[in-house]
Design a protein around this motif. Structure first.
Motif: not given
Length: 400
Positions: A124, A127, A305, A321, A364, A367, A371
């Protein structure tokens, strides 16, 4: 934003012929007179096919920069990954593990080998492929011998782990290396986005048995289309080069000793690559400056990230995000600023509905939903960044 000090190289304008409907594109190539000069040399010399001096020059520059003992330039990053997987024994009725977030080319290459993918959820924070989920899966759902690992439920051999370095960032490579060694699984690095990224001082793509790079039009270094296979194994490098040249064994005769591919890189594209590699440090510096700009204006307002202490990313494509990512994307589009979401999770694509997905919290999807990738071209001007910042501020102030 007024407290942010940015290098004057960000005032350098675009030098690209890339056509786009957006005033500020997501990722445009950065080309100068050098690329044109080398292309003209190819044309005037007549070396415009898959032979010529620039191919060897390009491979040598990649060797020097990555410190990979062997480099084979090919027609695309996908072709490079296909060859790499074949080289380590990915074949029909075997399984290949890869992260659930990646551009689809990563898994397409697995399918080209008639193998079946297993998807593992991402960490998380970084990524990247979650090594803890991977280890738990291998310990509890697989069994292994001194030479191979098999999936208990299907009895199929796990023929490779494809470690994708998403967005030019790097996960815990040391831990994943140890896992692969313990379970006798060949490690293949998909470093398509990671040229210029380092882990513990070593270049991405040089940790596994084989690694690959991409030089697609949106990458830091582009040849328009192209890729490369990196390896420390001379035998693998020879096999890869042989397969990429239609498995032809004689310069005089059309004699081929096995199934091959037309995966050769043309000399003109290699010429562009040579010109691009001559300014690699400048390109990487610009990427970091752009990332720092976004980090400054978005601190406390978005998440991006995490970078591990041992990692040096290349900051290829800044992605963050946002709680209201759809609204912000629309706001930017209205102002002729191009954005993209991260790749759709691979397990949710229609051709993968029956594939195994190793996960606990499905990061996944979480995110992906929030995103937004922001313009990260090397040719961004300071006025472009100021415009993006202004629109982002307006979008962030809007209520969901």
């Amino acid at each position: 934003m007024e407290n942010f000090i940015i290098s004057d190289i960000l005032s350098k304008p675009y030098e690209s012929g890339e056509k786009t409907n957006f005033q500020i594109p997501l990722l445009a190539p950065y080309v100068t007179e050098t690329e044109e000069k080398y292309l003209q040399e190819c044309i005037r010399s007549g070396w415009i096919t898959s032979a010529g001096k620039f191919i060897e020059l390009f491979e040598q520059k990649l060797k020097d920069f990555t410190h990979s003992p062997y480099v084979v330039a090919v027609s695309s990053g996908t072709a490079a990954l296909h060859l790499a997987l074949r080289a380590v024994g990915v074949e029909k009725d075997t399984l290949a593990i890869l992260p659930n977030i990646s551009f689809v080319a990563s898994v397409n290459a697995v399918h080209y080998c008639d193998a079946e993918p297993i998807f593992v959820d991402i960490n998380s924070a970084t990524w990247q492929l979650d090594e803890n989920l991977l280890l738990n899966f291998l310990e509890n759902e697989c069994f292994y011998t001194k030479e191979q690992t098999f999936h208990k439920a299907t009895l199929k051999r796990i023929s490779a782990l494809v470690l994708v370095h998403n967005l030019g960032n790097l996960g815990n490579i040391s831990a994943i290396q140890e896992i692969c060694e313990r379970f006798n699984i060949p490690l293949v690095e998909d470093a398509a986005e990671a040229l210029g990224a380092f882990y513990k001082g070593r270049h991405a793509g040089t940790f596994g048995k084989v690694g690959i790079l991409s030089f697609n039009g949106n990458k830091i270094v582009t040849t328009g289309g192209g890729g490369a296979v990196l390896t420390k194994d001379e035998h693998i490098s020879k096999k890869v080069r042989h397969w990429a040249n239609q498995a032809k064994i004689s310069a005089e005769e059309y004699y081929h000793d096995e199934v091959g591919y037309n995966y050769r890189l043309p000399n003109p594209l290699a010429a562009i690559g040579v010109a691009q590699m001559e300014k690699i440090h400048f390109l990487l510096e610009k990427k970091k400056l752009t990332r720092d700009f976004y980090a400054d204006i978005l601190r406390g307002k978005a998440i991006w990230q995490e970078t591990l202490a041992d990692s040096q990313p290349n900051y290829w494509l800044f992605t963050a995000l946002f709680e209201n990512s759809h609204l912000i994307a629309q706001k930017l589009k209205e102002n002729s600023i191009q954005t993209r979401k991260l790749w759709y999770p691979l397990n949710r694509l229609p051709m993968h509905q029956n594939c195994l997905y190793v996960q606990k919290n499905d990061f996944s999807w979480k995110v992906y939903e929030k995103s937004l990738s922001l313009p990260s071209s090397v040719g961004l001007q300071i006025q472009d960044l100021e415009k993006i910042a202004k629109v982002l501020e307006e979008g962030l102030d809007e209520k969901i």
